[in-house]
Motif scaffolding. Structure first.
Motif, PDB file in Angstrom:
ATOM      1  N   SER A 285       0.805  -1.223   0.000  1.00  0.00           N
ATOM      2  CA  SER A 285       0.000   0.000   0.000  1.00  0.00           C
ATOM      3  C   SER A 285       0.836   1.270   0.000  1.00  0.00           C
ATOM      4  N   VAL A 286       1.886   1.329   0.805  1.00  0.00           N
ATOM      5  CA  VAL A 286       2.659   2.563   0.940  1.00  0.00           C
ATOM      6  C   VAL A 286       3.741   2.651  -0.129  1.00  0.00           C
ATOM      7  N   VAL A 287       4.585   1.648  -0.199  1.00  0.00           N
ATOM      8  CA  VAL A 287       5.704   1.682  -1.143  1.00  0.00           C
ATOM      9  C   VAL A 287       5.205   1.497  -2.573  1.00  0.00           C
ATOM     10  N   GLY A 288       4.320   0.519  -2.767  1.00  0.00           N
ATOM     11  CA  GLY A 288       3.806   0.247  -4.108  1.00  0.00           C
ATOM     12  C   GLY A 288       2.714   1.204  -4.529  1.00  0.00           C
ATOM     13  N   GLY A 289       2.043   1.807  -3.595  1.00  0.00           N
ATOM     14  CA  GLY A 289       0.961   2.737  -3.885  1.00  0.00           C
ATOM     15  C   GLY A 289      -0.196   2.095  -4.627  1.00  0.00           C
ATOM     16  N   ALA A 290      -0.434   0.797  -4.357  1.00  0.00           N
ATOM     17  CA  ALA A 290      -1.427   0.058  -5.126  1.00  0.00           C
ATOM     18  C   ALA A 290      -2.837   0.159  -4.552  1.00  0.00           C
ATOM     19  N   GLY A 291      -2.996   0.476  -3.308  1.00  0.00           N
ATOM     20  CA  GLY A 291      -4.349   0.551  -2.761  1.00  0.00           C
ATOM     21  C   GLY A 291      -4.366   0.391  -1.256  1.00  0.00           C
ATOM     22  N   GLU A 292      -5.458  -0.154  -0.786  1.00  0.00           N
ATOM     23  CA  GLU A 292      -5.658  -0.353   0.642  1.00  0.00           C
ATOM     24  C   GLU A 292      -4.721  -1.439   1.177  1.00  0.00           C
ATOM     25  N   PRO A 293      -4.252  -1.289   2.408  1.00  0.00           N
ATOM     26  CA  PRO A 293      -3.357  -2.310   2.976  1.00  0.00           C
ATOM     27  C   PRO A 293      -3.997  -3.692   3.092  1.00  0.00           C
TER      28      PRO A 293
ATOM     29  N   PRO B 133      -6.574 -13.108  -2.732  1.00  0.00           N
ATOM     30  CA  PRO B 133      -5.863 -14.149  -3.477  1.00  0.00           C
ATOM     31  C   PRO B 133      -5.540 -13.747  -4.926  1.00  0.00           C
ATOM     32  N   GLU B 134      -6.351 -12.893  -5.509  1.00  0.00           N
ATOM     33  CA  GLU B 134      -6.085 -12.461  -6.881  1.00  0.00           C
ATOM     34  C   GLU B 134      -4.785 -11.675  -6.964  1.00  0.00           C
ATOM     35  N   ILE B 135      -4.482 -10.906  -5.939  1.00  0.00           N
ATOM     36  CA  ILE B 135      -3.230 -10.141  -5.889  1.00  0.00           C
ATOM     37  C   ILE B 135      -2.047 -11.097  -5.874  1.00  0.00           C
ATOM     38  N   TRP B 136      -2.127 -12.123  -5.055  1.00  0.00           N
ATOM     39  CA  TRP B 136      -1.024 -13.076  -4.967  1.00  0.00           C
ATOM     40  C   TRP B 136      -0.880 -13.873  -6.254  1.00  0.00           C
ATOM     41  N   GLN B 137      -1.992 -14.181  -6.901  1.00  0.00           N
ATOM     42  CA  GLN B 137      -1.906 -14.893  -8.186  1.00  0.00           C
ATOM     43  C   GLN B 137      -1.215 -14.009  -9.217  1.00  0.00           C
TER      44      GLN B 137
END
Length: 62
Positions: A37-45, A51-55
């Motif tokens: 969330s913070v470093v990647g700036g991708a969204g909510e922590p 599971p879709e994120i990990w895939q």
């Protein structure tokens, strides 16, 4: 040494190992949440538990 002190020492050793394992797991979870969330700036922590994120991450790596 009596058997009581031996059992006591073994229990304390097992508790120490379990505490270290729990601290490592907590550091991993907090680190992935901050990294996503913070470093990647991708969204909510909490999105890091999706599971879709990990895939997507595994597809990117492999």
């Amino acid at each position: 040494m009596t058997w009581q002190t031996i059992v006591k020492d073994i229990i304390f050793y097992i508790l120490k190992v379990l505490i270290v394992i729990l601290l490592i797991a907590a550091a991993f979870i907090v680190g992935t949440m901050i990294g996503y969330s913070v470093v990647g700036g991708a969204g909510e922590p909490m999105d890091v538990f999706n599971p879709e994120i990990w895939q997507h991450i595994l597809d990117y790596i492999f």
